[in-house]
Write a protein that holds these residues in place. Structure first.
Motif, PDB file in Angstrom:
ATOM      1  N   PRO A 235       0.807  -1.230   0.000  1.00 41.36           N
ATOM      2  CA  PRO A 235       0.000   0.000   0.000  1.00 41.36           C
ATOM      3  C   PRO A 235       0.832   1.268   0.000  1.00 41.36           C
ATOM      4  CG  PRO A 235      -0.078  -1.089   2.146  1.00 41.36           C
ATOM      5  CD  PRO A 235       0.596  -2.042   1.210  1.00 41.36           C
ATOM      6  N   ASP A 236       2.071   1.184   0.513  1.00 41.62           N
ATOM      7  CA  ASP A 236       2.899   2.387   0.596  1.00 41.62           C
ATOM      8  C   ASP A 236       4.008   2.415  -0.454  1.00 41.62           C
ATOM      9  OD1 ASP A 236       4.079   0.194   1.746  1.00 41.62           O
ATOM     10  OD2 ASP A 236       5.092   1.312   3.332  1.00 41.62           O
ATOM     11  N   ILE A 237       4.002   1.446  -1.383  1.00 44.38           N
ATOM     12  CA  ILE A 237       4.998   1.445  -2.468  1.00 44.38           C
ATOM     13  C   ILE A 237       4.232   1.281  -3.765  1.00 44.38           C
ATOM     14  CG2 ILE A 237       7.172   0.497  -3.329  1.00 44.38           C
ATOM     15  CD1 ILE A 237       7.586  -0.857  -0.662  1.00 44.38           C
ATOM     16  N   PRO A 238       3.810   2.369  -4.389  1.00 45.38           N
ATOM     17  CA  PRO A 238       2.965   2.277  -5.583  1.00 45.38           C
ATOM     18  C   PRO A 238       3.617   1.415  -6.671  1.00 45.38           C
ATOM     19  CG  PRO A 238       3.070   4.536  -4.784  1.00 45.38           C
ATOM     20  CD  PRO A 238       4.084   3.761  -3.990  1.00 45.38           C
ATOM     21  N   GLY A 239       2.840   0.460  -7.175  1.00 47.46           N
ATOM     22  CA  GLY A 239       3.315  -0.368  -8.271  1.00 47.46           C
ATOM     23  C   GLY A 239       4.193  -1.535  -7.881  1.00 47.46           C
ATOM     24  N   ARG A 240       4.575  -1.632  -6.600  1.00 44.44           N
ATOM     25  CA  ARG A 240       5.456  -2.725  -6.177  1.00 44.44           C
ATOM     26  C   ARG A 240       4.613  -3.856  -5.603  1.00 44.44           C
ATOM     27  NH1 ARG A 240       9.850  -4.243  -7.772  1.00 44.44           N
ATOM     28  NH2 ARG A 240      11.040  -2.368  -7.232  1.00 44.44           N
ATOM     29  N   THR A 241       4.612  -4.985  -6.299  1.00 48.57           N
ATOM     30  CA  THR A 241       3.872  -6.129  -5.787  1.00 48.57           C
ATOM     31  C   THR A 241       4.582  -6.721  -4.578  1.00 48.57           C
ATOM     32  OG1 THR A 241       5.049  -7.611  -7.282  1.00 48.57           O
ATOM     33  CG2 THR A 241       2.956  -6.719  -8.059  1.00 48.57           C
ATOM     34  N   VAL A 242       3.809  -7.373  -3.715  1.00 48.87           N
ATOM     35  CA  VAL A 242       4.394  -8.031  -2.556  1.00 48.87           C
ATOM     36  C   VAL A 242       5.257  -9.214  -2.990  1.00 48.87           C
ATOM     37  CG1 VAL A 242       3.860  -9.244  -0.394  1.00 48.87           C
ATOM     38  CG2 VAL A 242       2.524  -7.252  -1.063  1.00 48.87           C
ATOM     39  N   SER A 243       4.929  -9.814  -4.137  1.00 49.14           N
ATOM     40  CA  SER A 243       5.802 -10.862  -4.671  1.00 49.14           C
ATOM     41  C   SER A 243       7.149 -10.291  -5.088  1.00 49.14           C
ATOM     42  CB  SER A 243       5.145 -11.543  -5.876  1.00 49.14           C
ATOM     43  OG  SER A 243       5.168 -10.699  -7.012  1.00 49.14           O
ATOM     44  N   MET A 244       7.164  -8.986  -5.410  1.00 53.45           N
ATOM     45  CA  MET A 244       8.365  -8.256  -5.833  1.00 53.45           C
ATOM     46  C   MET A 244       8.911  -8.743  -7.162  1.00 53.45           C
ATOM     47  SD  MET A 244      10.179  -7.870  -2.119  1.00 53.45           S
ATOM     48  CE  MET A 244       9.161  -8.354  -0.743  1.00 53.45           C
ATOM     49  N   VAL A 245       8.116  -9.517  -7.907  1.00 57.60           N
ATOM     50  CA  VAL A 245       8.526 -10.036  -9.206  1.00 57.60           C
ATOM     51  C   VAL A 245       7.510  -9.587 -10.244  1.00 57.60           C
ATOM     52  CG1 VAL A 245       9.260 -12.063 -10.497  1.00 57.60           C
ATOM     53  CG2 VAL A 245       9.410 -12.068  -8.007  1.00 57.60           C
ATOM     54  N   GLY A 246       7.829  -8.566 -10.985  1.00 53.56           N
ATOM     55  CA  GLY A 246       6.947  -8.143 -12.059  1.00 53.56           C
ATOM     56  C   GLY A 246       5.743  -7.369 -11.588  1.00 53.56           C
ATOM     57  N   PRO A 247       4.856  -7.025 -12.534  1.00 55.55           N
ATOM     58  CA  PRO A 247       3.692  -6.190 -12.220  1.00 55.55           C
ATOM     59  C   PRO A 247       2.589  -6.975 -11.533  1.00 55.55           C
ATOM     60  CG  PRO A 247       3.661  -6.821 -14.532  1.00 55.55           C
ATOM     61  CD  PRO A 247       4.958  -7.342 -13.969  1.00 55.55           C
ATOM     62  N   GLY A 248       1.601  -6.235 -11.036  1.00 54.88           N
ATOM     63  CA  GLY A 248       0.486  -6.850 -10.335  1.00 54.88           C
ATOM     64  C   GLY A 248      -0.625  -7.323 -11.237  1.00 54.88           C
ATOM     65  N   ARG A 249      -0.566  -6.938 -12.511  1.00 52.02           N
ATOM     66  CA  ARG A 249      -1.606  -7.336 -13.447  1.00 52.02           C
ATOM     67  C   ARG A 249      -1.020  -7.389 -14.842  1.00 52.02           C
ATOM     68  NH1 ARG A 249      -6.222  -4.597 -12.671  1.00 52.02           N
ATOM     69  NH2 ARG A 249      -6.923  -4.877 -14.810  1.00 52.02           N
ATOM     70  N   LEU A 250      -1.730  -8.056 -15.724  1.00 49.22           N
ATOM     71  CA  LEU A 250      -1.299  -8.119 -17.114  1.00 49.22           C
ATOM     72  C   LEU A 250      -1.162  -6.706 -17.664  1.00 49.22           C
ATOM     73  CD1 LEU A 250      -3.662 -10.992 -18.267  1.00 49.22           C
ATOM     74  CD2 LEU A 250      -1.170 -11.149 -18.061  1.00 49.22           C
ATOM     75  N   THR A 251      -0.030  -6.432 -18.268  1.00 42.79           N
ATOM     76  CA  THR A 251       0.248  -5.088 -18.747  1.00 42.79           C
ATOM     77  C   THR A 251      -0.441  -4.817 -20.080  1.00 42.79           C
ATOM     78  OG1 THR A 251       2.304  -5.939 -19.696  1.00 42.79           O
ATOM     79  CG2 THR A 251       2.431  -4.917 -17.533  1.00 42.79           C
ATOM     80  N   ASN A 252      -0.365  -3.562 -20.485  1.00 42.67           N
ATOM     81  CA  ASN A 252      -0.909  -3.122 -21.776  1.00 42.67           C
ATOM     82  C   ASN A 252      -2.410  -3.396 -21.870  1.00 42.67           C
ATOM     83  OD1 ASN A 252      -0.664  -1.933 -24.323  1.00 42.67           O
ATOM     84  ND2 ASN A 252      -0.318  -3.885 -25.331  1.00 42.67           N
ATOM     85  N   GLY A 253      -3.104  -3.149 -20.741  1.00 41.60           N
ATOM     86  CA  GLY A 253      -4.550  -3.331 -20.735  1.00 41.60           C
ATOM     87  C   GLY A 253      -4.986  -4.768 -20.898  1.00 41.60           C
ATOM     88  N   GLY A 254      -4.098  -5.699 -20.536  1.00 43.29           N
ATOM     89  CA  GLY A 254      -4.441  -7.108 -20.653  1.00 43.29           C
ATOM     90  C   GLY A 254      -4.500  -7.612 -22.078  1.00 43.29           C
TER      91      GLY A 254
ATOM     92  N   THR B 270      -0.614 -20.325  -8.106  1.00 42.84           N
ATOM     93  CA  THR B 270      -1.720 -21.271  -8.238  1.00 42.84           C
ATOM     94  C   THR B 270      -2.664 -21.155  -7.038  1.00 42.84           C
ATOM     95  OG1 THR B 270      -0.448 -23.006  -7.136  1.00 42.84           O
ATOM     96  CG2 THR B 270      -0.319 -22.911  -9.536  1.00 42.84           C
ATOM     97  N   GLY B 271      -3.838 -21.742  -7.179  1.00 46.52           N
ATOM     98  CA  GLY B 271      -4.820 -21.757  -6.097  1.00 46.52           C
ATOM     99  C   GLY B 271      -5.799 -20.607  -6.201  1.00 46.52           C
ATOM    100  N   ASP B 272      -6.969 -20.801  -5.596  1.00 39.56           N
ATOM    101  CA  ASP B 272      -8.039 -19.821  -5.730  1.00 39.56           C
ATOM    102  C   ASP B 272      -7.674 -18.452  -5.185  1.00 39.56           C
ATOM    103  OD1 ASP B 272      -9.583 -21.706  -6.930  1.00 39.56           O
ATOM    104  OD2 ASP B 272     -10.744 -22.219  -5.147  1.00 39.56           O
ATOM    105  N   LYS B 273      -6.814 -18.398  -4.186  1.00 40.16           N
ATOM    106  CA  LYS B 273      -6.380 -17.115  -3.634  1.00 40.16           C
ATOM    107  C   LYS B 273      -4.849 -16.994  -3.704  1.00 40.16           C
ATOM    108  CE  LYS B 273     -10.351 -15.348  -2.266  1.00 40.16           C
ATOM    109  NZ  LYS B 273     -10.868 -14.041  -2.743  1.00 40.16           N
ATOM    110  N   GLY B 274      -4.279 -17.661  -4.689  1.00 41.36           N
ATOM    111  CA  GLY B 274      -2.830 -17.623  -4.796  1.00 41.36           C
ATOM    112  C   GLY B 274      -2.282 -16.215  -4.897  1.00 41.36           C
ATOM    113  N   TRP B 275      -2.967 -15.357  -5.620  1.00 42.63           N
ATOM    114  CA  TRP B 275      -2.521 -13.979  -5.789  1.00 42.63           C
ATOM    115  C   TRP B 275      -2.399 -13.238  -4.460  1.00 42.63           C
ATOM    116  CZ3 TRP B 275      -5.973 -10.283  -4.025  1.00 42.63           C
ATOM    117  CH2 TRP B 275      -7.298 -10.725  -3.811  1.00 42.63           C
ATOM    118  N   ALA B 276      -3.188 -13.653  -3.463  1.00 46.29           N
ATOM    119  CA  ALA B 276      -3.247 -12.931  -2.187  1.00 46.29           C
ATOM    120  C   ALA B 276      -2.310 -13.495  -1.133  1.00 46.29           C
ATOM    121  CB  ALA B 276      -4.675 -12.963  -1.646  1.00 46.29           C
ATOM    122  N   THR B 277      -1.922 -14.791  -1.269  1.00 42.26           N
ATOM    123  CA  THR B 277      -1.179 -15.403  -0.166  1.00 42.26           C
ATOM    124  C   THR B 277       0.034 -16.233  -0.584  1.00 42.26           C
ATOM    125  OG1 THR B 277      -2.600 -17.376  -0.213  1.00 42.26           O
ATOM    126  CG2 THR B 277      -3.268 -15.564   1.240  1.00 42.26           C
TER     127      THR B 277
END
Length: 861
Positions: free
Chosen positions: A233-252, A347-354
């Motif tokens: 929340p305090d590092i704009p654009g930095r995923t917690v995974s710290m590997v790449g972006p948080g979503r598919l780029t270029n509008g998916g 992987t997993g239903d909430k893999g993105w979150a945990t």
């Protein structure tokens, strides 16, 4: 007896010349024409691997020598894996040896028969799918991988929370839209190439769940795992995974779409209609489906060694076998292929979150970065003293071989890994289980991979100890050749790398070339995270020869958190912007030092001076102008040792036309011309690529221009120029085909549309010029100009004050360093010691040569 032995030898039963078949003999014999009611003697071989396994179980307790299971030449078809556990181990210091002939194939494939011409589509053939086969991702014709039907996305897409809104209902009217899969090829944003995906080292894939009208719903959890990755929340654009972006780029935006009947339009493409239970195929020139051996991959594993920490599988060898025609169906399911790096996925239903987020989110799983590894079509967990030698891993749909957690004192040698969808060989893991230790990977040839999951690597080594990767040849691979370690990403936010058990790993005397042929941000030898506790037990990268990198990266890449690596005595040239790197702060304390790294005694082009940059030590490296500057014994020692060089002449599968090029980008070259670049074919069909042809199409889809280039010339310039384009026909798209002695590939996916424009403004001068001088050679280095004028930089002109002809600097590194502002360098040889030289560098575009940057230095006496 002589007659029987002669007959068995003709069938390829090894050991038949010395076998007696007498009662009490421990060896077993297997033949595709055997009988499982037999007793497995040389006279009465059994038919299946399971029957041989079960017979071997009854004999291992009393071994006084190796027990050899002799597999006659032929194909042993599998619908499920040969499962081995502790009961299938050797005993009393002896092994159970599964011995093939070199023509022994363990196959997960099903032969497709009953081909007929399709009445509704000229040139299209179809056949019933084999009974019991419900899905697959691979089809092979005479040992040549066919391409799942693919093409451009036929509608414009606007991304939504659950998928897309399409510009029309085209996809909804397809026969089976939920079979189709979007592919997101990422890369460096150069030359009108889209940066799609989840980082320029990835190629994620997600299937369509439903298409109704203009609403495209994507399969879950692939969609959320690729678009909802948690950010700080305090590092704009930095995923917690710290590997790449948080979503598919270029509008998916998807690069292309795959696996639909409606996309069958190129020879060599196929589609499985699971509802009709029918296979469709467009033959290549000269192919007759009624005569060809056409195989669909069915089994997802061929051998599954299921050891445990308390009951390992041990003392088992596989020699002279070929493992082929296995698939991997998870990417076809809702899980999809939400890639992180090197074939690891969320992987997993909430893999993105945990998943793998450990201490950084509530409920995060540990250790940090413990994502899901791609499985092996041949795999062992907790295997001790497992041996693979003189084997072939080819025509496979996941990773070729996985020696997973708990692997110990095992060896892979003298084997071939090629035509594999993902990683070639995987060792250990990153999930905190027992590390692999004492694994020796020597004298193997890995090439022409990955064929489907292009972010895969030839050799993936996770958290391991005392492993040696030596004397292998790795060439023509899509991304990194060797990937070591994991978990260093926390240094991106000022935290230390994830603690791990790795130490005492060595990567030495390998020959690596033509790597990173498709994706970017990797290396010949790439390392992540802590490699030991000091330079004494940290990773050693020594004696390797690494050259001819295509994508943006480094010869030896020390990435986030890479600590205590020694890089010594290597020969490094032909990299995009650096031979060795990068510098990273060591966050294990607050001293502000760099991750301790020793770069010593290498032959390279980079030319960095000796020094101790807060722990990043550079010492005694030698500038090389050409490989002839390197002692011949150093070059000769890298790669396969003499006894194994015959691997380079062994052909796998029938010769065929090459795979299509990829990532076509364009730039203006004047009002009627385009410059075209692309990623060349790294799967050459068993015959070297000789050239490429680029074709431009106008807005109506009619061909408007064409230009061919030899493979040699393209390697030098990385460009093709198409001129004479009509002024009113734009914007133009471009496709590229590759050719070899056996024909031309299918066209590549098309470039983005571009209208050429007149060019007048020249580029600015390069910046930051440096001249790093030795006694008889110097490295001239610079950064691309900040302003390029009306066109892309296509080269540099370097002049030297000694009067030699100007040096024309061309190549892929010219193109990939410009948008990322990465440094360029070239070596000037034949200099006189103790002499002052002035060098100028100017950028070249279609508009001409720009102003120069100048640097002066004196060579060492």
């Amino acid at each position: 007896m002589i007659t029987l032995v002669s007959a068995l030898l003709a069938l390829g039963v090894t050991g038949a010349e010395t076998a007696t078949g007498a009662a009490g003999s421990s060896d077993l014999y297997v033949s595709p024409s055997g009988d499982d009611q037999a007793n497995g003697t040389v006279q009465h071989p059994v038919r299946t691997l399971e029957r041989a396994r079960d017979l071997a179980r009854d004999r291992v307790a009393d071994l006084d020598g190796d027990l050899t299971v002799h597999l006659a030449a032929g194909t042993y078809r599998r619908s499920k894996p040969l499962v081995l556990d502790a009961r299938d181990s050797g005993a009393n210091g002896h092994k159970v040896v599964w011995q093939g002939t070199g023509n022994t194939v363990v196959s997960g494939g099903r032969k497709v028969a009953g081909w007929q011409k399709d009445e509704g589509r000229p040139g299209l053939w179809s056949a019933p799918a084999p009974q019991g086969l419900t899905d697959t991702r691979q089809l092979y014709v005479d040992g040549v991988r066919a391409q799942r039907a693919r093409g451009a996305v036929p509608v414009a897409l606007t991304q939504t929370a659950t998928g897309y809104t399409a510009s029309s209902g085209t996809l909804a009217h397809w026969k089976h839209p939920s079979d189709a899969e979007f592919v997101y090829t990422s890369g460096e944003a150069l030359w009108n190439i889209e940066r799609n995906g989840l980082g320029q080292w990835t190629e994620p894939r997600c299937r369509i769940a439903a298409a109704e009208g203009t609403t495209i719903t994507m399969a879950q959890p692939c969609w959320d795992n690729s678009n909802k990755r948690v950010e700080f929340p305090d590092i704009p654009g930095r995923t917690v995974s710290m590997v790449g972006p948080g979503r598919l780029t270029n509008g998916g935006r998807a690069t292309y779409i795959e696996n639909a009947y409606e996309l069958l339009d190129q020879p060599g493409e196929w589609y499985l209609d699971r509802t009709e239970h029918r296979v469709y195929y467009l033959p290549r020139a000269g192919e007759d489906p009624t005569r060809a051996d056409i195989e669909l991959a069915q089994a997802e594993k061929l051998v599954d060694g299921r050891g445990t920490a308390s009951a390992p599988v041990h003392d088992v060898a596989f020699r002279g076998l070929q493992f082929s025609y296995a698939t991997w169906l998870t990417p076809s399911r809702p899980e999809g292929f939400s890639e992180i790096q090197a074939g690891y996925t969320i992987t997993g239903d909430k893999g993105w979150a945990t998943q793998g987020l450990c201490q950084y989110v509530e409920g995060g799983t540990c250790p940090f970065a413990s994502w899901t590894k791609m499985p092996g079509n041949v795999s062992f967990a907790h295997g001790q003293r497992i041996e693979f030698s003189d084997d072939v891993f080819a025509h496979l749909g996941a990773s070729g071989l996985d020696l997973g957690a708990g692997s110990a004192d095992s060896a892979v040698s003298g084997s071939i890994f090629t035509d594999i969808s993902g990683n070639g060989l995987e060792i250990g893991g990153v999930d905190g289980q027992t590390p692999a230790t004492g694994v020796q990977v020597t004298n193997n040839h890995l090439y022409g991979l990955p064929r489907e999951y292009h972010g895969g690597v030839a050799i993936l080594n996770g958290y391991t100890r005392h492993n040696t990767i030596a004397h292998n040849q790795i060439d023509h691979v899509g991304y990194s050749a060797i990937s070591m370690g994991w978990g260093g990403w926390p240094d991106k936010i000022g935290d230390p790398a994830t603690a791990n058990p790795s130490h005492d790993n060595a990567v030495r005397d390998n020959l690596i070339s033509d790597y990173m042929q498709m994706l970017d941000d990797g290396g010949g030898i790439y390392t992540q995270g802590l490699t030991g506790t000091s330079t004494a037990d940290g990773e050693k990268v020594t004696g390797n020869v690494i050259h001819d990198q295509l994508g943006l990266g480094k010869s030896v890449y020390t990435d986030n958190g890479c600590t205590y690596e020694t890089i010594e005595g290597n020969v490094l040239y032909g990299a995009a912007y650096a031979n060795v790197g990068s510098r990273h702060t060591d966050y294990r304390d607050g001293l502000g030092n760099n991750d301790p790294t020793l770069i010593k005694g290498n032959w390279w082009e980079e030319g960095t001076a000796d020094g101790d940059n807060k722990g990043l030590v550079t010492s005694g490296n030698k500038i090389m102008a050409t490989p002839s500057d390197v002692p011949s014994q150093v070059l000769a020692n890298a790669g396969l040792e003499p006894a194994h060089r015959g691997l380079l002449n062994r052909k796998i599968g029938a010769a065929a036309a090459p795979e299509a090029p990829s990532r076509v980008g364009t730039g203006t070259a004047g009002a009627d011309a385009l410059q075209v670049t692309f990623n060349p074919s790294f799967a050459d069909g068993g015959s070297p690529v000789t050239g490429y042809t680029a074709r431009a199409y106008d807005a109506r889809g009619s061909q408007a221009g064409e230009q061919s280039v030899s493979a040699t010339e393209f390697k030098r310039t990385a460009l093709v120029r198409i001129g004479g384009l009509p002024a009113s026909g734009g914007p133009f798209t471009v496709t590229v085909t590759a050719r070899n002695a056996h024909g031309a590939s299918a066209p590549s996916p098309a470039s983005l549309p571009l209208t050429p424009t007149a060019v007048h403004a020249l580029p600015g001068a390069p910046t930051g010029p440096k001249l790093r001088a030795a006694s008889t050679a110097a490295t001239v280095a610079w950064t691309p100009p900040t302003a390029t004028g009306d066109a892309k930089v296509i080269g540099y002109r370097v002049t030297v004050s000694d009067g030699r002809a100007p040096i024309d600097v061309r190549g892929r590194d010219v193109l990939v360093t410009q948008p990322s502002a990465k440094g360029m360098f070239r070596v000037l040889g034949g200099l006189a010691p103790g002499t002052s030289y002035t060098v100028t560098i100017a950028a070249v575009t279609a508009a001409g040569t720009g102003p120069t940057a100048t640097v002066t230095a004196t060579t060492k006496p």
